[in-house]
Design an enzyme around this catalytic site. Structure first.
Site, PDB file in Angstrom:
ATOM      1  N   ARG A  48      -8.716  13.427  -2.819  1.00  0.00           N
ATOM      2  CA  ARG A  48      -7.466  14.182  -2.670  1.00  0.00           C
ATOM      3  C   ARG A  48      -6.317  13.178  -2.557  1.00  0.00           C
ATOM      4  O   ARG A  48      -6.545  11.984  -2.435  1.00  0.00           O
ATOM      5  CB  ARG A  48      -7.517  15.066  -1.422  1.00  0.00           C
ATOM      6  CG  ARG A  48      -7.978  14.302  -0.187  1.00  0.00           C
ATOM      7  CD  ARG A  48      -7.373  14.717   1.087  1.00  0.00           C
ATOM      8  NE  ARG A  48      -5.941  14.472   1.156  1.00  0.00           N
ATOM      9  CZ  ARG A  48      -5.397  13.270   1.349  1.00  0.00           C
ATOM     10  NH1 ARG A  48      -6.113  12.176   1.461  1.00  0.00           N
ATOM     11  NH2 ARG A  48      -4.077  13.134   1.402  1.00  0.00           N
ATOM     12  N   GLY A  49      -5.083  13.731  -2.559  1.00  0.00           N
ATOM     13  CA  GLY A  49      -3.910  12.863  -2.567  1.00  0.00           C
ATOM     14  C   GLY A  49      -3.494  12.669  -4.024  1.00  0.00           C
ATOM     15  O   GLY A  49      -4.347  12.389  -4.886  1.00  0.00           O
ATOM     16  N   ALA A  50      -2.203  12.841  -4.286  1.00  0.00           N
ATOM     17  CA  ALA A  50      -1.754  12.923  -5.679  1.00  0.00           C
ATOM     18  C   ALA A  50      -2.195  11.739  -6.561  1.00  0.00           C
ATOM     19  O   ALA A  50      -2.799  11.949  -7.624  1.00  0.00           O
ATOM     20  CB  ALA A  50      -0.237  13.115  -5.706  1.00  0.00           C
ATOM     21  N   ARG A  89      -6.513  21.056  -9.394  1.00  0.00           N
ATOM     22  CA  ARG A  89      -5.531  21.354  -8.331  1.00  0.00           C
ATOM     23  C   ARG A  89      -4.166  21.363  -9.008  1.00  0.00           C
ATOM     24  O   ARG A  89      -3.836  20.445  -9.760  1.00  0.00           O
ATOM     25  CB  ARG A  89      -5.595  20.327  -7.192  1.00  0.00           C
ATOM     26  CG  ARG A  89      -6.915  20.425  -6.404  1.00  0.00           C
ATOM     27  CD  ARG A  89      -6.845  19.666  -5.108  1.00  0.00           C
ATOM     28  NE  ARG A  89      -6.034  20.334  -4.106  1.00  0.00           N
ATOM     29  CZ  ARG A  89      -5.574  19.718  -3.015  1.00  0.00           C
ATOM     30  NH1 ARG A  89      -5.805  18.431  -2.821  1.00  0.00           N
ATOM     31  NH2 ARG A  89      -4.864  20.382  -2.124  1.00  0.00           N
ATOM     32  N   GLN A 193      -5.709  16.187   7.569  1.00  0.00           N
ATOM     33  CA  GLN A 193      -5.664  14.909   6.851  1.00  0.00           C
ATOM     34  C   GLN A 193      -4.993  13.814   7.695  1.00  0.00           C
ATOM     35  O   GLN A 193      -5.285  12.633   7.533  1.00  0.00           O
ATOM     36  CB  GLN A 193      -4.910  15.060   5.527  1.00  0.00           C
ATOM     37  CG  GLN A 193      -5.646  15.851   4.464  1.00  0.00           C
ATOM     38  CD  GLN A 193      -5.311  17.331   4.492  1.00  0.00           C
ATOM     39  OE1 GLN A 193      -5.000  17.874   5.542  1.00  0.00           O
ATOM     40  NE2 GLN A 193      -5.381  17.984   3.348  1.00  0.00           N
ATOM     41  N   ASP A 234       3.587  15.227  -3.731  1.00  0.00           N
ATOM     42  CA  ASP A 234       2.680  15.741  -4.756  1.00  0.00           C
ATOM     43  C   ASP A 234       3.390  15.987  -6.077  1.00  0.00           C
ATOM     44  O   ASP A 234       2.787  15.876  -7.142  1.00  0.00           O
ATOM     45  CB  ASP A 234       1.999  17.017  -4.261  1.00  0.00           C
ATOM     46  CG  ASP A 234       0.913  16.650  -3.279  1.00  0.00           C
ATOM     47  OD1 ASP A 234       1.232  16.443  -2.094  1.00  0.00           O
ATOM     48  OD2 ASP A 234      -0.251  16.507  -3.700  1.00  0.00           O
ATOM     49  N   ASN A 244       5.300  18.463  -0.933  1.00  0.00           N
ATOM     50  CA  ASN A 244       4.298  17.669  -0.207  1.00  0.00           C
ATOM     51  C   ASN A 244       3.568  18.613   0.741  1.00  0.00           C
ATOM     52  O   ASN A 244       3.887  19.813   0.823  1.00  0.00           O
ATOM     53  CB  ASN A 244       4.956  16.510   0.550  1.00  0.00           C
ATOM     54  CG  ASN A 244       3.928  15.490   1.038  1.00  0.00           C
ATOM     55  OD1 ASN A 244       3.142  14.969   0.252  1.00  0.00           O
ATOM     56  ND2 ASN A 244       3.892  15.225   2.331  1.00  0.00           N
TER      57      ASN A 244
HETATM   58  O1  MRU Z   1      -4.043  18.652   0.007  1.00  0.00           O
HETATM   59  P1  MRU Z   1      -3.950  17.169  -0.067  1.00  0.00           P
HETATM   60  O2  MRU Z   1      -4.636  16.480   1.047  1.00  0.00           O
HETATM   61  O3  MRU Z   1      -4.364  16.632  -1.421  1.00  0.00           O
HETATM   62  O4  MRU Z   1      -2.408  16.869   0.076  1.00  0.00           O
HETATM   63  C1  MRU Z   1      -1.994  15.539  -0.098  1.00  0.00           C
HETATM   64  C2  MRU Z   1      -0.583  15.309   0.262  1.00  0.00           C
HETATM   65  O5  MRU Z   1       0.190  16.226   0.514  1.00  0.00           O
HETATM   66  C3  MRU Z   1      -0.127  13.892   0.196  1.00  0.00           C
HETATM   67  O6  MRU Z   1       0.862  13.648   1.139  1.00  0.00           O
HETATM   68  C4  MRU Z   1       0.433  13.608  -1.199  1.00  0.00           C
HETATM   69  O7  MRU Z   1      -0.527  13.916  -2.169  1.00  0.00           O
HETATM   70  C5  MRU Z   1       0.850  12.212  -1.348  1.00  0.00           C
HETATM   71  S1  MRU Z   1      -0.532  11.109  -1.446  1.00  0.00           S
HETATM   72  C6  MRU Z   1       0.024   9.542  -1.664  1.00  0.00           C
END
Ligand code: MRU
Length: 346
Positions: A48-50, A89, A193, A234, A244
């Protein structure tokens, strides 16, 4: 430790990810060799995470090509499976962006696609290092207090990227310059997270931090305990509106009220000039069970439903600065990502 850890890598036969659902208790890895496995891992947030999703998407195209060879898929089936991966996603622009970087090369063969996918991975690490330097410069020029006290939301660290981190890359850079104070870590409901992942990353490197419930963020900021909030993103719309993790908007409003900077740290691959404003950003809605139960135990009446958007959109006017590997843009001062040409990569 930071140098060795990679949230995602190519083993030669599989996409190897850190299973983020097992943290903070267990550091374990999953080797994924097919599209179903990767889509499933993405949906349940094992990866996960963009930017990490971007890396998964790019390497996933290689997996899909290999699976096509093994199982004798026709071209349209391969395209369909890659399409499934691309939308696993919806909010993080990096996933579709990265698939779009490599998919047009499919006709040129697996070696070419793999090389392009590995470039996406390597470029992200380089981007994070540069974001860290630029973000730290920007903050140290504007925040007088030393050491700098930070609040962060969700996890935008090495786990959420390919290495180093975007928001946590800035924190790590401040640490390397001897300028980091206490970091307030929002636990980040509903999947924690912040508590599970960000606190784990900070703990590995002995960066002083406190985990707090999300609802404490506004009062911590207004009590004067925070000098700057630093988050990831994101998707950033052309006008600077920023999606985000849910709860980021509340942090931004509190920062605005307190008169402290709200810093968004993200690579250019998160900037989506094709989406004019935040209204056009698709917000992923997740399962009610994440909100009305915990580890399978109900925490609300059985008949209660849940409103569970995974992300919110912070209007550009509340974003003090967007820090990418190429530029800083100050939306709160009227600058917009679409208005400034992106300097060429050096
Ligand atoms: O649902 P997630 O855990 O994938 O959400 C991630 C976030 O909101 C992060 O802050 C975002 O992707 C930035 S990651 C460098």
């Amino acid at each position: 430790m930071t140098e060795e850890l990679r949230s995602i890598r190519w083993t030669g036969t599989a996409v190897r990810i850190i299973d983020q659902t097992a943290l903070p208790h267990t550091l374990s890895y999953l080797d994924i060799e097919d599209v179903d496995g990767l889509v499933g891992a993405i949906r349940r947030l094992a990866v996960r995470g963009a930017p990490a999703l971007g890396a998964a998407g790019a390497l996933g195209v290689v997996l899909a090509m290999r699976q096509a060879g093994r199982e004798g898929w026709a071209a349209d089936r391969l395209a369909e499976e890659i399409g499934r991966l691309r939308v696993a996603r919806p909010t993080a622009s990096n996933l579709a962006w990265a698939v779009d970087q490599v998919e047009p090369l499919v006709a040129e063969g697996e070696a070419v696609v793999l090389e392009a996918a590995l470039r996406v991975v390597a470029d992200d690490e380089a981007a994070n290092r540069e974001i860290g330097r630029r973000g730290a410069d920007w903050i140290l020029e504007r925040v007088a207090r030393r050491p700098v006290r930070v609040l962060t939301h969700c996890n935008a660290g090495l786990l959420a990227t390919t290495a180093w981190g975007s928001a946590l890359g800035v924190v790590r850079e401040l640490r390397d310059r001897g300028q980091i104070g206490l970091v307030y870590v929002d636990e980040t409901r509903p999947l924690l997270q912040g508590a599970r992942l960000t606190a784990w990353e900070l703990e590995q490197e002995s960066i002083p931090h406190l985990v707090q419930v999300d609802a404490a963020a506004a009062s911590t900021i207004l009590a004067g305990k925070v000098d700057v909030a630093i988050i990831g993103a994101d998707r950033i719309a052309a006008n600077g509106d920023t999606a985000n993790k849910i709860g980021s908007l509340g942090v931004a409003i509190a920062c605005h009220y307190a008169g402290i900077p709200f810093v968004v740290a993200a690579p250019e691959s998160t900037v989506d000039l094709g989406t004019p404003t935040g209204q056009g950003i698709p917000i992923e809605m997740r399962d009610a069970s994440e909100v009305v139960s915990w580890l399978g135990v109900p925490t609300a009446p059985a008949s209660s439903g849940a409103h569970n958007p995974a992300f919110d959109v912070t209007p550009a006017g509340l974003v003090s600065v967007l820090v990418t590997e190429r530029r800083t843009v100050e939306p709160a001062k009227g600058e917009r990502p679409e208005q400034r040409p992106v300097p060429a990569a050096s």
